[in-house]
Each structure stands twice: as C-alpha cells, then as structure tokens.
Design a protein around this motif. Structure first.
Motif, PDB file in Angstrom:
ATOM      1  N   MET A   1      23.255  24.683  72.117  1.00 58.71           N
ATOM      2  CA  MET A   1      24.141  24.349  73.214  1.00 58.71           C
ATOM      3  C   MET A   1      25.581  24.480  72.726  1.00 58.71           C
ATOM      4  O   MET A   1      25.915  24.063  71.627  1.00 58.71           O
ATOM      5  CB  MET A   1      23.855  22.924  73.687  1.00 58.71           C
ATOM      6  CG  MET A   1      24.474  22.609  75.020  1.00 58.71           C
ATOM      7  SD  MET A   1      24.238  20.912  75.616  1.00 58.71           S
ATOM      8  CE  MET A   1      22.508  20.820  75.908  1.00 58.71           C
ATOM      9  N   SER A   2      26.446  25.068  73.545  1.00 55.49           N
ATOM     10  CA  SER A   2      27.830  25.275  73.153  1.00 55.49           C
ATOM     11  C   SER A   2      28.598  23.953  73.159  1.00 55.49           C
ATOM     12  O   SER A   2      28.189  22.971  73.792  1.00 55.49           O
ATOM     13  CB  SER A   2      28.501  26.267  74.093  1.00 55.49           C
ATOM     14  OG  SER A   2      28.704  25.675  75.358  1.00 55.49           O
ATOM     15  N   LYS A   3      29.713  23.966  72.465  1.00 57.64           N
ATOM     16  CA  LYS A   3      30.546  22.754  72.397  1.00 57.64           C
ATOM     17  C   LYS A   3      31.044  22.370  73.784  1.00 57.64           C
ATOM     18  O   LYS A   3      31.091  21.186  74.133  1.00 57.64           O
ATOM     19  CB  LYS A   3      31.709  22.989  71.441  1.00 57.64           C
ATOM     20  CG  LYS A   3      32.522  21.751  71.194  1.00 57.64           C
ATOM     21  CD  LYS A   3      33.595  21.969  70.145  1.00 57.64           C
ATOM     22  CE  LYS A   3      34.374  20.692  69.940  1.00 57.64           C
ATOM     23  NZ  LYS A   3      35.417  20.832  68.941  1.00 57.64           N
ATOM     24  N   ALA A   4      31.407  23.375  74.605  1.00 57.83           N
ATOM     25  CA  ALA A   4      31.877  23.092  75.963  1.00 57.83           C
ATOM     26  C   ALA A   4      30.778  22.432  76.787  1.00 57.83           C
ATOM     27  O   ALA A   4      31.035  21.484  77.543  1.00 57.83           O
ATOM     28  CB  ALA A   4      32.354  24.377  76.638  1.00 57.83           C
ATOM     29  N   ALA A   5      29.542  22.914  76.655  1.00 59.96           N
ATOM     30  CA  ALA A   5      28.426  22.334  77.403  1.00 59.96           C
ATOM     31  C   ALA A   5      28.174  20.892  76.969  1.00 59.96           C
ATOM     32  O   ALA A   5      27.895  20.030  77.807  1.00 59.96           O
ATOM     33  CB  ALA A   5      27.172  23.179  77.207  1.00 59.96           C
ATOM     34  N   ILE A   6      28.290  20.624  75.686  1.00 58.21           N
ATOM     35  CA  ILE A   6      28.101  19.261  75.177  1.00 58.21           C
ATOM     36  C   ILE A   6      29.196  18.343  75.713  1.00 58.21           C
ATOM     37  O   ILE A   6      28.926  17.222  76.159  1.00 58.21           O
ATOM     38  CB  ILE A   6      28.084  19.256  73.630  1.00 58.21           C
ATOM     39  CG1 ILE A   6      26.821  19.968  73.122  1.00 58.21           C
ATOM     40  CG2 ILE A   6      28.170  17.837  73.074  1.00 58.21           C
ATOM     41  CD1 ILE A   6      26.806  20.228  71.632  1.00 58.21           C
ATOM     42  N   THR A   7      30.436  18.836  75.726  1.00 58.82           N
ATOM     43  CA  THR A   7      31.558  18.039  76.243  1.00 58.82           C
ATOM     44  C   THR A   7      31.377  17.754  77.728  1.00 58.82           C
ATOM     45  O   THR A   7      31.609  16.625  78.192  1.00 58.82           O
ATOM     46  CB  THR A   7      32.889  18.766  75.995  1.00 58.82           C
ATOM     47  OG1 THR A   7      33.029  19.000  74.584  1.00 58.82           O
ATOM     48  CG2 THR A   7      34.070  17.939  76.487  1.00 58.82           C
ATOM     49  N   LYS A   8      30.949  18.761  78.501  1.00 62.72           N
ATOM     50  CA  LYS A   8      30.707  18.555  79.934  1.00 62.72           C
ATOM     51  C   LYS A   8      29.622  17.500  80.144  1.00 62.72           C
ATOM     52  O   LYS A   8      29.731  16.661  81.040  1.00 62.72           O
ATOM     53  CB  LYS A   8      30.296  19.866  80.594  1.00 62.72           C
ATOM     54  CG  LYS A   8      31.432  20.846  80.732  1.00 62.72           C
ATOM     55  CD  LYS A   8      30.931  22.158  81.318  1.00 62.72           C
ATOM     56  CE  LYS A   8      32.014  23.206  81.331  1.00 62.72           C
ATOM     57  NZ  LYS A   8      31.539  24.491  81.877  1.00 62.72           N
ATOM     58  N   ASN A   9      28.591  17.530  79.324  1.00 68.83           N
ATOM     59  CA  ASN A   9      27.512  16.551  79.420  1.00 68.83           C
ATOM     60  C   ASN A   9      28.032  15.147  79.099  1.00 68.83           C
ATOM     61  O   ASN A   9      27.676  14.178  79.772  1.00 68.83           O
ATOM     62  CB  ASN A   9      26.370  16.942  78.487  1.00 68.83           C
ATOM     63  CG  ASN A   9      25.118  16.137  78.743  1.00 68.83           C
ATOM     64  OD1 ASN A   9      24.949  15.575  79.808  1.00 68.83           O
ATOM     65  ND2 ASN A   9      24.242  16.089  77.772  1.00 68.83           N
ATOM     66  N   LYS A  10      28.886  15.033  78.109  1.00 68.05           N
ATOM     67  CA  LYS A  10      29.471  13.735  77.761  1.00 68.05           C
ATOM     68  C   LYS A  10      30.305  13.191  78.927  1.00 68.05           C
ATOM     69  O   LYS A  10      30.242  12.005  79.250  1.00 68.05           O
ATOM     70  CB  LYS A  10      30.354  13.856  76.515  1.00 68.05           C
ATOM     71  CG  LYS A  10      29.597  13.985  75.222  1.00 68.05           C
ATOM     72  CD  LYS A  10      30.572  14.084  74.058  1.00 68.05           C
ATOM     73  CE  LYS A  10      29.878  14.297  72.751  1.00 68.05           C
ATOM     74  NZ  LYS A  10      30.838  14.456  71.623  1.00 68.05           N
TER      75      LYS A  10
END
Length: 79
Positions: A1-10
């Motif tokens: 999972m990309s860093k952007a996707a992880i941030t969006k999930n957070k």
C-alpha cells in the motif's frame, strides 16, 4: 500500500465520532484546500454490468479525444 493510501486511511479513521456538523466543516476545509491547490474534483462514474467492480483509467481516453479533435482546433486557429 502506498504512503498516500495509508495516510488517507488514517484520516478516514480519525473522522469516526464527529458530528454531522463537524464532518461538514471538515468537508468545507477540504474543498478550500482543493481550490487553493487548484485541484479538480474527481468525477465518480458508477460502472454497471460486466464492468462493475473494475477500476477504469480514463486518462488514455481523454488523450485520444484531444488527439482526435486536434485537427478541428487547428482549422479554426485555436491550436
């Protein structure tokens, strides 16, 4: 999972527990940030039938459309 996707999930997980009014204020802030950064709103297209469940990238279709109509722009002096 990309860093952007992880941030969006957070970010999504942090929205739990906010009232409707709070969420509306957050949505307005996001709209402001998108306007400030001159980001276009993402168009959501709901696929049905055999395409349902597939993610479709329409960027190639946009390029094809631009190339197809390029001669019209040239003929009328717009391009």
């Amino acid at each position: 999972m990309s860093k952007a996707a992880i941030t969006k999930n957070k970010i999504y997980n942090k929205l739990i527990g906010f009232s409707e009014q709070d969420l509306d204020a957050i949505a307005n802030f996001i709209d402001f940030m998108r306007h400030k950064k001159k980001l276009e709103a993402k168009k959501i297209i709901r696929l049905e039938g055999i395409l349902k469940g597939y993610d479709i990238n329409f960027s190639d279709l946009k390029k094809f459309k631009q190339q197809t109509w390029k001669h019209v722009d040239q003929e009328f002096g717009n391009g």
